[in-house]
Design an enzyme around this catalytic site. Structure first.
Site, PDB file in Angstrom:
ATOM      1  N   ALA A  78       0.811  -1.215   0.000  1.00 26.61           N
ATOM      2  CA  ALA A  78       0.000   0.000   0.000  1.00 26.61           C
ATOM      3  C   ALA A  78       0.849   1.271   0.000  1.00 26.61           C
ATOM      4  O   ALA A  78       0.409   2.305  -0.483  1.00 26.61           O
ATOM      5  CB  ALA A  78      -0.949   0.001   1.185  1.00 26.61           C
ATOM      6  N   GLN A 186      -6.756  -0.773   6.154  1.00 30.61           N
ATOM      7  CA  GLN A 186      -7.319  -1.340   7.387  1.00 30.61           C
ATOM      8  C   GLN A 186      -8.811  -1.630   7.273  1.00 30.61           C
ATOM      9  O   GLN A 186      -9.442  -1.987   8.269  1.00 30.61           O
ATOM     10  CB  GLN A 186      -7.061  -0.391   8.575  1.00 30.61           C
ATOM     11  CG  GLN A 186      -5.595  -0.111   8.857  1.00 30.61           C
ATOM     12  CD  GLN A 186      -4.818  -1.331   9.360  1.00 30.61           C
ATOM     13  OE1 GLN A 186      -5.398  -2.363   9.707  1.00 30.61           O
ATOM     14  NE2 GLN A 186      -3.501  -1.229   9.399  1.00 30.61           N
ATOM     15  N   SER A 206      -3.573  -3.761   0.850  1.00 33.59           N
ATOM     16  CA  SER A 206      -2.326  -4.499   1.000  1.00 33.59           C
ATOM     17  C   SER A 206      -2.593  -5.909   1.494  1.00 33.59           C
ATOM     18  O   SER A 206      -3.369  -6.108   2.438  1.00 33.59           O
ATOM     19  CB  SER A 206      -1.449  -3.745   2.003  1.00 33.59           C
ATOM     20  OG  SER A 206      -0.201  -4.367   2.132  1.00 33.59           O
ATOM     21  N   THR A 245       7.796  -7.757 -14.246  1.00 35.53           N
ATOM     22  CA  THR A 245       7.279  -9.131 -14.240  1.00 35.53           C
ATOM     23  C   THR A 245       6.374  -9.338 -13.033  1.00 35.53           C
ATOM     24  O   THR A 245       6.749  -8.998 -11.906  1.00 35.53           O
ATOM     25  CB  THR A 245       8.438 -10.142 -14.177  1.00 35.53           C
ATOM     26  OG1 THR A 245       9.233  -9.963 -15.349  1.00 35.53           O
ATOM     27  CG2 THR A 245       7.931 -11.565 -14.113  1.00 35.53           C
ATOM     28  N   CYS A 331       6.142   2.184  11.780  1.00 35.33           N
ATOM     29  CA  CYS A 331       7.137   3.120  11.230  1.00 35.33           C
ATOM     30  C   CYS A 331       7.426   4.226  12.232  1.00 35.33           C
ATOM     31  O   CYS A 331       8.506   4.768  12.296  1.00 35.33           O
ATOM     32  CB  CYS A 331       6.654   3.739   9.930  1.00 35.33           C
ATOM     33  SG  CYS A 331       5.263   2.908   9.203  1.00 35.33           S
TER      34      CYS A 331
HETATM   35  C1  LIG Z   1       0.242  -0.613   6.727  1.00 37.99           C
HETATM   36  C2  LIG Z   1      -0.413   0.583   6.125  1.00 37.99           C
HETATM   37  C3  LIG Z   1       0.068   1.157   4.943  1.00 37.99           C
HETATM   38  C4  LIG Z   1       1.313   0.634   4.250  1.00 37.99           C
HETATM   39  O1  LIG Z   1       1.074  -0.614   3.680  1.00 37.99           O
HETATM   40  P1  LIG Z   1       2.304  -1.540   3.180  1.00 37.99           P
HETATM   41  O2  LIG Z   1       1.632  -2.567   2.343  1.00 37.99           O
HETATM   42  O3  LIG Z   1       2.919  -2.090   4.406  1.00 37.99           O
HETATM   43  O4  LIG Z   1       3.212  -0.675   2.399  1.00 37.99           O
HETATM   44  C5  LIG Z   1      -0.593   2.232   4.420  1.00 37.99           C
HETATM   45  N1  LIG Z   1      -1.697   2.725   5.010  1.00 37.99           N
HETATM   46  C6  LIG Z   1      -2.215   2.207   6.143  1.00 37.99           C
HETATM   47  C7  LIG Z   1      -3.444   2.782   6.734  1.00 37.99           C
HETATM   48  C8  LIG Z   1      -1.580   1.115   6.737  1.00 37.99           C
HETATM   49  O5  LIG Z   1      -2.077   0.596   7.867  1.00 37.99           O
END
Ligand SMILES: *Cc1c(COP(=O)(O)O)cnc(C)c1O
Length: 384
Positions: A78, A186, A206, A245, A331
């Protein structure tokens, strides 16, 4: 191993950071790594078989959000999907009056792109946020200008669980001809989401946040606007905006995870709501001064954010070896700064630094939650 087992033995209550794969997802990925490993762009029989598997999985991914398969762009996750949605909406050397309207409590993969767009000369504005983490559709209306190209909001906030009124916001952007991008990491697979009914132009999600593998996600781009976006990665032309790919095992695993959560979404939602409610009741009994930062009336049952007055969440978390929880997004944990989400809803730095997030999965049970709370109480008593 089931969802409640891992090599550390810790009880895992950090499902907003990532989730374990469903066992059937691991099995099917393994098959595509070992046996069906053709390149989906190859013309021979092995390429055709990989292509067929990807088409099937794309259908499963699209179906979960009510999209068409050709509207799915696979990404590494994501973070990348959010980057593509925002960067690809603008020409490479474009500047104001064009601009974007963002929500200041969203994920860094939106906010830092916003900062970069502003640095390049675009007009980036931010919505006000109420104490419960909600933005008001009226504020979107008043802040939209003829030059606002894209509004980006997160459907469910990953630290608080707050659900934004994306239906009403999308109705406003639709009327004004502005694009709306939704970070739905989420919410997809957890609460119902249909991009067509809601009227969303772009949506990020994601796999690893919904029991699929890490390293794969998707950006939905509505067919009506797809031709107006710039490619993000140039190359062989696979996957529209993002050449390269296609990772068949990841896509097939993502597709299967989407199918599982789609067919069980309402049961899983009911189960996780009961678990969350049980957790909160027990927590209040055992830790009476725990304060919820989450407004339960407008939030996802998969997460609750709690403040333990006078406690440093870092000290609480790092010494709590039996329970895996976070003080906000993963993060942010490395930075040791108060969460921008919690300060964004008006908490002081010390209140924000006394807060932790508990995230649930329907495959937990009450006994596990009881054990987690007992470990938490023990740790709270030892640092008070
Ligand atoms: C975890 C998260 C992301 C990032 O997703 P990744 O697939 O880990 O890069 C972005 N937005 C929200 C709200 C998230 O919880």
């Amino acid at each position: 191993m089931n969802v409640n087992e891992n090599t550390t033995g810790a009880i895992y209550l950090d499902h907003c950071a990532t989730t374990p794969c469903f066992p059937e997802v691991v099995d099917i990925m393994r098959f595509y790594m070992e046996h069906e490993f053709g390149n989906a762009s190859s013309a021979h029989v092995m390429g055709r078989r990989a292509r067929h598997a990807i088409e099937n999985a794309t259908q499963q991914v699209a179906s979960l959000i009510g999209a068409r398969p050709e509207e799915i762009v696979f990404t590494s996750g994501a973070t990348e999907a959010n980057n593509i949605a925002l960067f690809s909406s603008f020409a490479h050397n474009e500047c104001a009056p064009a601009g974007a309207l963002l929500c200041p409590i969203d994920h860094k993969s939106v906010l830092l792109v916003g900062k970069e767009l502003a640095r390049r000369g675009l007009d980036v504005e931010y919505l006000p946020v109420a104490a419960n983490g909600r933005v008001k559709p009226e504020d979107v209306m008043t802040r939209l200008t003829a030059d606002t190209r894209i509004v980006s909001v997160t459907h469910v906030n990953s630290e608080l669980g707050t659900v934004q009124p994306v239906d009403e916001i999308a109705a406003i952007t639709r009327r004004s001809g502005t694009w709306i991008h939704v970070d739905a990491v989420q919410s997809v697979g957890k609460i119902p989401m249909n991009v067509k009914k809601t009227g969303i132009d772009m949506l990020s999600f994601s796999a690893h946040k919904m029991r699929g593998p890490k390293g794969i996600g998707a950006l939905f781009v509505d067919a009506r606007i797809a031709a107006r976006l710039r490619p993000f990665i140039y190359g062989g032309g696979q996957n529209h905006l993002r050449s390269g790919t296609l990772p068949t095992p990841l896509i097939v695993g993502f597709g299967l995870a989407c199918q599982v959560v789609q067919s069980t979404l309402m049961q899983r939602q009911a189960k996780v709501t009961a678990l969350r409610d049980y957790f909160i009741t027990r927590l209040h009994q055992r830790v009476p001064n725990a304060v919820l930062n989450t407004d339960l009336a407008c939030s996802s049952p998969y997460v609750v954010n709690v403040q333990f007055k006078g406690i440093a969440s870092e000290a609480l978390i790092s010494g709590l070896h039996q329970v895996a929880i976070s003080s906000g997004s993963a993060c942010n944990s490395a930075e040791l700064q108060p969460s921008h989400v919690l300060t964004g809803i008006g908490l002081s730095s010390s209140q924000a630094n006394a807060s932790v997030r508990f995230c649930f999965d329907p495959d937990l049970d009450n006994a596990i939650l009881d054990t987690a709370i007992e470990h938490l109480v023990f740790r709270l008593n030892s640092i008070r």
